[in-house]
Design a protein around this motif. Structure first.
Motif, mmCIF file in Angstrom:
data_model
loop_
_atom_site.group_PDB
_atom_site.id
_atom_site.type_symbol
_atom_site.label_atom_id
_atom_site.label_comp_id
_atom_site.label_asym_id
_atom_site.label_seq_id
_atom_site.Cartn_x
_atom_site.Cartn_y
_atom_site.Cartn_z
ATOM 1 N N ARG A 1 34.120 -1.552 10.424
ATOM 2 C CA ARG A 1 33.885 -0.083 11.201
ATOM 3 C C ARG A 1 32.722 1.004 9.814
ATOM 4 O O ARG A 1 32.391 1.386 9.369
ATOM 5 C CB ARG A 1 34.359 0.923 12.063
ATOM 6 N N ARG A 2 34.118 0.950 8.712
ATOM 7 C CA ARG A 2 34.274 2.032 8.340
ATOM 8 C C ARG A 2 33.105 0.958 6.848
ATOM 9 O O ARG A 2 32.379 2.090 6.156
ATOM 10 C CB ARG A 2 35.905 2.359 7.400
ATOM 11 N N GLN A 3 33.624 -0.194 6.663
ATOM 12 C CA GLN A 3 32.549 -1.009 6.162
ATOM 13 C C GLN A 3 31.115 -0.784 6.197
ATOM 14 O O GLN A 3 30.043 -0.333 5.598
ATOM 15 C CB GLN A 3 32.576 -2.264 6.110
ATOM 16 N N ARG A 4 31.109 -0.780 8.263
ATOM 17 C CA ARG A 4 29.430 -0.885 8.390
ATOM 18 C C ARG A 4 28.815 1.286 7.921
ATOM 19 O O ARG A 4 27.929 1.235 7.644
ATOM 20 C CB ARG A 4 29.879 -0.748 9.617
ATOM 21 N N ARG A 5 29.884 1.425 8.133
ATOM 22 C CA ARG A 5 28.969 2.995 8.201
ATOM 23 C C ARG A 5 28.443 3.498 6.319
ATOM 24 O O ARG A 5 27.564 3.933 5.836
ATOM 25 C CB ARG A 5 30.372 4.181 8.126
ATOM 26 N N GLU A 6 29.939 2.472 5.689
ATOM 27 C CA GLU A 6 29.153 2.451 4.433
ATOM 28 C C GLU A 6 28.237 2.184 3.280
ATOM 29 O O GLU A 6 27.614 2.550 2.823
ATOM 30 C CB GLU A 6 30.613 2.398 3.464
ATOM 31 N N GLU B 1 25.577 1.243 6.321
ATOM 32 C CA GLU B 1 24.081 1.753 6.461
ATOM 33 C C GLU B 1 23.852 3.470 5.481
ATOM 34 O O GLU B 1 23.000 3.861 5.672
ATOM 35 C CB GLU B 1 24.451 1.748 7.625
ATOM 36 N N ALA B 2 25.023 4.091 5.171
ATOM 37 C CA ALA B 2 25.152 4.831 4.688
ATOM 38 C C ALA B 2 23.994 5.336 2.861
ATOM 39 O O ALA B 2 23.166 5.652 2.031
ATOM 40 C CB ALA B 2 26.409 5.750 4.157
ATOM 41 N N TYR C 1 22.562 -4.014 9.467
ATOM 42 C CA TYR C 1 23.895 -4.325 9.350
ATOM 43 C C TYR C 1 24.092 -6.283 10.015
ATOM 44 O O TYR C 1 24.746 -6.622 9.013
ATOM 45 C CB TYR C 1 25.114 -3.842 9.404
ATOM 46 N N ARG D 1 20.360 3.651 3.778
ATOM 47 C CA ARG D 1 19.311 5.328 3.993
ATOM 48 C C ARG D 1 19.323 5.638 2.976
ATOM 49 O O ARG D 1 18.987 6.092 2.362
ATOM 50 C CB ARG D 1 20.558 6.024 4.758
#
Length: 520
Positions: free
Chosen positions: A125-130, A132-133, A84, A136
């Motif tokens: 942080r929410r955009q980063r989690r989305e 990275e999900a 990211y 994956r």
């Protein structure tokens, strides 16, 4: 290595070198090889051709020539999916913090700005989690499943077209490469139709002639034409009856392994009004009056018997006025030559024969391949009938399983990967048509056939479920690896197709047990 500009980053790089050409043992690879050979001949590029049937042969050939090889592949570090931070850098963040430290504004303004920063950081942080999900999921999908993209022969033809060196022969090889993917169920129907549309434009460009030019054609000219033809294997080089009985599509729909299925076939022929005498003789010898409207007659009757896809988009080639072949005819012939069980030659000899059969100057080899293909298709349908009538296809829970025993008629025809894969796909389609168990219709199939009695090995292949919405993704490659690893089964993952493995017969039961628990 990711190539964005095929001409600059691939062809212009190798054009000034001596090229070592590794070619896999499948029809699409052979067609891509023929196109590259023609391009190399145009540009006087020296090359060495090495056929490889699997990873072991590829490694051996590489080690033999490694002193002369200049690697054009980037290091693994350069090929990783970026993180990211490498894509989204917050350049203003440091500036904002440095600005805050020196800012002498009122506490209320600082509090407001701090709250805004907290909201922005939370959103980031929410955009980063989305992201990275999603990353994956993409990596999991890429690593877990095996699927096929655009035909290699089509990619090579696009290169020839960009170089303005595309010829009618190259176009035909691209068509055969695409048809190989369709015949072997490697791509979806939508992908096939889309690629046919691309090639159809090239066919119109290369084979467009007016009436005056048509009369001036030489006797041995090559003509390619788009056809909306019957979905019957080799019917123009066989009898119509034999083709109906040995084509996977019709054999499965009629259920020809049963007495009832044979009666349905007789009813189908009667509905068309075709005499048995005509149907059972060679297609070329049938009455011209019957052949004129044969396609329409068969399609009309097929619709009544629930076969809505009796005609498909395809291409045919004429060599002069005598020799005509559908693209699927050439695929079956070339595949049979390459996987021939004849003992009179090595694997390399069969490879060379198959490669030669794609040239119009070697029509005798192509006709020999057609005869081998007929034997292969007959053996396939006889084996399917035997498996279904003796209930050899059994449910193991998460998948169906079928094993061909040593001594089964024609069993050695199915020890090679492409032949066994095609048999497995046809068997699964026939089983789905025959079973009344709804759950079994949605299951994949694992099939095993003897490979070497001397070494005590079997070939095992995994086939994804047979559904209309199937995306042709095969998950058995990784599943086989994990099952063998957990049970210490002696397995060889030598084939380029990851869903085909070689396994010690003694380890088969524990391997299957592990596979059942893994997929449950």
């Amino acid at each position: 290595m990711f190539v964005s500009d095929f001409r600059k980053e691939f062809y212009e790089v190798v054009q000034s070198q001596r090229v070592l050409l590794f070619v896999a043992s499948d029809v699409d690879a052979l067609c891509a090889c023929k196109i590259l050979q023609a391009l190399f001949q145009c540009d006087h590029v020296q090359y060495t051709l090495v056929p490889v049937s699997g990873w072991q042969e590829l490694e051996t050939a590489f080690l033999e020539h490694k002193e002369q090889i200049k690697l054009l592949i980037k290091q693994d570090d350069d090929l990783e999916v970026p993180a990211y931070e490498d894509i989204f850098r917050d350049e203003e963040e440091d500036e904002e913090h440095s600005g805050n430290d020196s800012d002498g504004s009122e506490p209320s303004e600082k509090r407001t700005r701090l709250e805004e920063e907290i909201v922005e950081e939370t959103m980031r942080r929410r955009q980063r989690r989305e992201w990275e999900a999603r990353r994956r999921d993409i990596l999991f999908d890429y690593e877990q499943y095996e699927y096929h993209g655009t035909s290699s022969a089509m990619v090579m033809f696009e290169l020839a077209w960009m170089l303005s060196k595309d010829l009618n022969d190259m176009l035909w090889w691209a068509i055969v490469g695409l048809t190989d993917q369709w015949v072997q169920d490697k791509i979806t129907q939508m992908k096939y139709v889309t690629d046919v549309g691309v090639l159809q434009r090239h066919v119109s460009r290369h084979n467009h002639r007016n009436e005056d030019e048509e009369n001036m054609l030489s006797v041995d000219c090559t003509r390619i034409s788009f056809e909306y033809d019957l979905r019957l294997a080799l019917y123009q080089h066989w009898s119509l009856h034999d083709s109906l009985c040995n084509t996977s599509y019709t054999a499965a729909r009629f259920k020809l392994w049963s007495v009832h299925g044979q009666k349905r076939l007789q009813e189908f022929l009667a509905d068309m009004g075709l005499p048995l005498k005509q149907v059972k003789q060679k297609f070329q010898a049938m009455d011209i009056s019957l052949k004129e409207n044969l396609r329409e007659m068969i399609e009309e009757s097929a619709n009544k018997f629930g076969m809505k896809d009796m005609r498909v988009q395809t291409f045919s080639i004429h060599f002069g006025f005598k020799h005509k072949f559908l693209a699927s005819d050439v695929v079956f012939a070339t595949m049979s030559l390459m996987e021939s069980p004849e003992k009179d030659g090595s694997g390399t000899d069969h490879f060379i024969q198959a490669l030669d059969s794609l040239s119009r100057s070697n029509l005798d080899k192509l006709y020999h391949g057609l005869e081998l293909a007929k034997k292969q298709l007959r053996a396939t349908q006889q084996t399917i009938a035997s498996c279904l009538c003796t209930n050899l296809v059994i449910s193991q829970g998460p998948f169906l399983y079928c094993s061909l025993m040593e001594g089964t008629p024609d069993v050695m025809l199915f020890s090679r990967p492409a032949s066994l894969s095609l048999l497995s796909k046809h068997l699964l389609k026939s089983f789905v048509c025959s079973t009344k168990n709804r759950r079994c219709k949605l299951l994949p199939l694992v099939m095993a056939a003897p490979l070497s009695v001397e070494h005590g090995t079997v070939t095992v292949v995994g086939i994804p479920p047979e559904t209309d919405s199937s995306d042709r993704k095969n998950f058995f490659g990784r599943a086989f690896e994990k099952a063998a690893e957990s049970t210490s089964s002696r397995m060889l993952h030598n084939h380029f197709d990851l869903s085909v493995i070689e396994l010690k017969a003694e380890d088969r039961s524990k391997f299957l047990d592990a596979l059942v628990s893994l997929l449950s």
